[in-house]
Design a protein around this motif. Sequence first.
Motif, mmCIF file in Angstrom:
data_model
loop_
_atom_site.group_PDB
_atom_site.id
_atom_site.type_symbol
_atom_site.label_atom_id
_atom_site.label_comp_id
_atom_site.label_asym_id
_atom_site.label_seq_id
_atom_site.Cartn_x
_atom_site.Cartn_y
_atom_site.Cartn_z
ATOM 1 N N GLY A 251 6.315 -9.756 -51.415
ATOM 2 C CA GLY A 251 6.144 -11.148 -51.800
ATOM 3 C C GLY A 251 5.332 -11.389 -53.046
ATOM 4 N N ASP A 252 4.678 -10.378 -53.596
ATOM 5 C CA ASP A 252 4.008 -10.539 -54.884
ATOM 6 C C ASP A 252 4.905 -10.054 -56.014
ATOM 7 N N ILE A 253 5.660 -9.016 -55.778
ATOM 8 C CA ILE A 253 6.493 -8.400 -56.822
ATOM 9 C C ILE A 253 7.703 -9.268 -57.152
ATOM 10 N N ILE A 254 8.406 -9.741 -56.138
ATOM 11 C CA ILE A 254 9.663 -10.461 -56.383
ATOM 12 C C ILE A 254 9.443 -11.730 -57.212
ATOM 13 N N PRO A 255 8.498 -12.616 -56.880
ATOM 14 C CA PRO A 255 8.305 -13.786 -57.743
ATOM 15 C C PRO A 255 7.911 -13.419 -59.176
ATOM 16 N N ALA A 256 7.093 -12.382 -59.326
ATOM 17 C CA ALA A 256 6.681 -11.961 -60.671
ATOM 18 C C ALA A 256 7.880 -11.466 -61.478
ATOM 19 N N VAL A 257 8.761 -10.716 -60.845
ATOM 20 C CA VAL A 257 9.954 -10.204 -61.526
ATOM 21 C C VAL A 257 10.901 -11.351 -61.874
ATOM 22 N N ILE A 258 11.140 -12.250 -60.933
ATOM 23 C CA ILE A 258 12.045 -13.378 -61.191
ATOM 24 C C ILE A 258 11.487 -14.245 -62.327
ATOM 25 N N THR A 259 10.188 -14.509 -62.309
ATOM 26 C CA THR A 259 9.563 -15.301 -63.378
ATOM 27 C C THR A 259 9.734 -14.615 -64.732
ATOM 28 N N GLY B 65 15.391 -15.337 -70.251
ATOM 29 C CA GLY B 65 16.645 -16.061 -70.382
ATOM 30 C C GLY B 65 17.534 -16.127 -69.164
ATOM 31 N N MET B 66 17.091 -15.591 -68.016
ATOM 32 C CA MET B 66 17.923 -15.667 -66.819
ATOM 33 C C MET B 66 17.996 -17.115 -66.344
ATOM 34 N N GLU B 67 19.202 -17.553 -66.014
ATOM 35 C CA GLU B 67 19.420 -18.879 -65.436
ATOM 36 C C GLU B 67 19.337 -18.761 -63.921
ATOM 37 N N VAL B 68 18.490 -19.609 -63.307
ATOM 38 C CA VAL B 68 18.369 -19.621 -61.850
ATOM 39 C C VAL B 68 19.264 -20.730 -61.316
ATOM 40 N N GLU B 69 20.204 -20.367 -60.460
ATOM 41 C CA GLU B 69 21.235 -21.295 -59.984
ATOM 42 C C GLU B 69 20.893 -22.010 -58.678
ATOM 43 N N THR B 70 19.826 -21.592 -58.015
ATOM 44 C CA THR B 70 19.409 -22.206 -56.752
ATOM 45 C C THR B 70 17.903 -22.427 -56.796
ATOM 46 N N PRO B 71 17.381 -23.290 -55.940
ATOM 47 C CA PRO B 71 15.920 -23.392 -55.876
ATOM 48 C C PRO B 71 15.337 -22.043 -55.448
ATOM 49 N N PRO B 72 14.203 -21.641 -56.018
ATOM 50 C CA PRO B 72 13.592 -20.366 -55.625
ATOM 51 C C PRO B 72 13.230 -20.345 -54.144
ATOM 52 N N GLY C 285 25.645 -6.090 -69.377
ATOM 53 C CA GLY C 285 24.979 -5.018 -70.111
ATOM 54 C C GLY C 285 23.611 -4.773 -69.513
ATOM 55 N N SER C 286 22.587 -4.823 -70.343
ATOM 56 C CA SER C 286 21.231 -4.573 -69.858
ATOM 57 C C SER C 286 20.467 -5.867 -69.583
ATOM 58 N N ARG C 287 21.151 -7.010 -69.660
ATOM 59 C CA ARG C 287 20.499 -8.310 -69.448
ATOM 60 C C ARG C 287 20.877 -8.914 -68.113
ATOM 61 N N ILE C 288 19.880 -9.358 -67.364
ATOM 62 C CA ILE C 288 20.139 -10.135 -66.147
ATOM 63 C C ILE C 288 20.333 -11.575 -66.631
ATOM 64 N N THR C 289 21.519 -12.118 -66.396
ATOM 65 C CA THR C 289 21.853 -13.430 -66.951
ATOM 66 C C THR C 289 21.741 -14.572 -65.954
ATOM 67 N N LYS C 290 21.998 -14.290 -64.683
ATOM 68 C CA LYS C 290 21.967 -15.340 -63.660
ATOM 69 C C LYS C 290 21.362 -14.795 -62.378
ATOM 70 N N GLY C 291 20.695 -15.693 -61.671
ATOM 71 C CA GLY C 291 20.125 -15.329 -60.381
ATOM 72 C C GLY C 291 20.238 -16.486 -59.420
ATOM 73 N N LYS C 292 20.522 -16.145 -58.181
ATOM 74 C CA LYS C 292 20.500 -17.152 -57.119
ATOM 75 C C LYS C 292 19.942 -16.468 -55.881
ATOM 76 N N VAL C 293 19.474 -17.286 -54.947
ATOM 77 C CA VAL C 293 18.860 -16.701 -53.766
ATOM 78 C C VAL C 293 19.612 -17.122 -52.513
#
Length: 164
Positions: free
Chosen positions: A108-116, A122-129, A143-151
């Motif tokens: 729970g400390d690592i995941i929010p830090a990584v997502i932030t 430049g990652m677009e978050v598609e859902t509320p965290p 490629g090597s870029r994470i472009t979108k994330g949803k939870v």
Amino acid sequence: MERAAVIYFVRHAKAGERRLWEGDDVDRPLSKTGWKQSTAVARRLAKKDVAALYASPYIRCMQTLEPLGDLTGLKVQADRRLFEGEPFEPVLDLLNEVEDGAVLCSHGDIIPAVITALVRRGMEVETPPDWSKASVWVLRRKGSRITKGKVWPAPKLAAKSTKK
């Protein structure tokens, strides 16, 4: 068939209470609820094209991915970069190294830090965290870029019956 360019980033399922645990916190296992959560997460992820399983060496993280390992025949690999209380930057490197379809489990400390950090890059978050235990971040990369994330929120478990 080519794997989807997706990585799944799981927060470990519920463990026993930290304040009641007498041993080293690294060894604190999942609770009964945590095992139910990990089984529910495994059922959902087993329908995906899962390629590899990586977890913090903490027992609760390894156990969170064990049911998925059982369903897929994949071994859970411990990776110290996913350790609780560590810097998040090595996890960004790990996200670049893992194969498409990898499932990672951390804290729970690592995941929010990584997502932030990914949002800053430049990652677009598609859902509320959602940082709840047994939640799953679905990270899309080009490629090597994470472009979108949803939870995916933590699995809803059936309520205990009150009948006797």
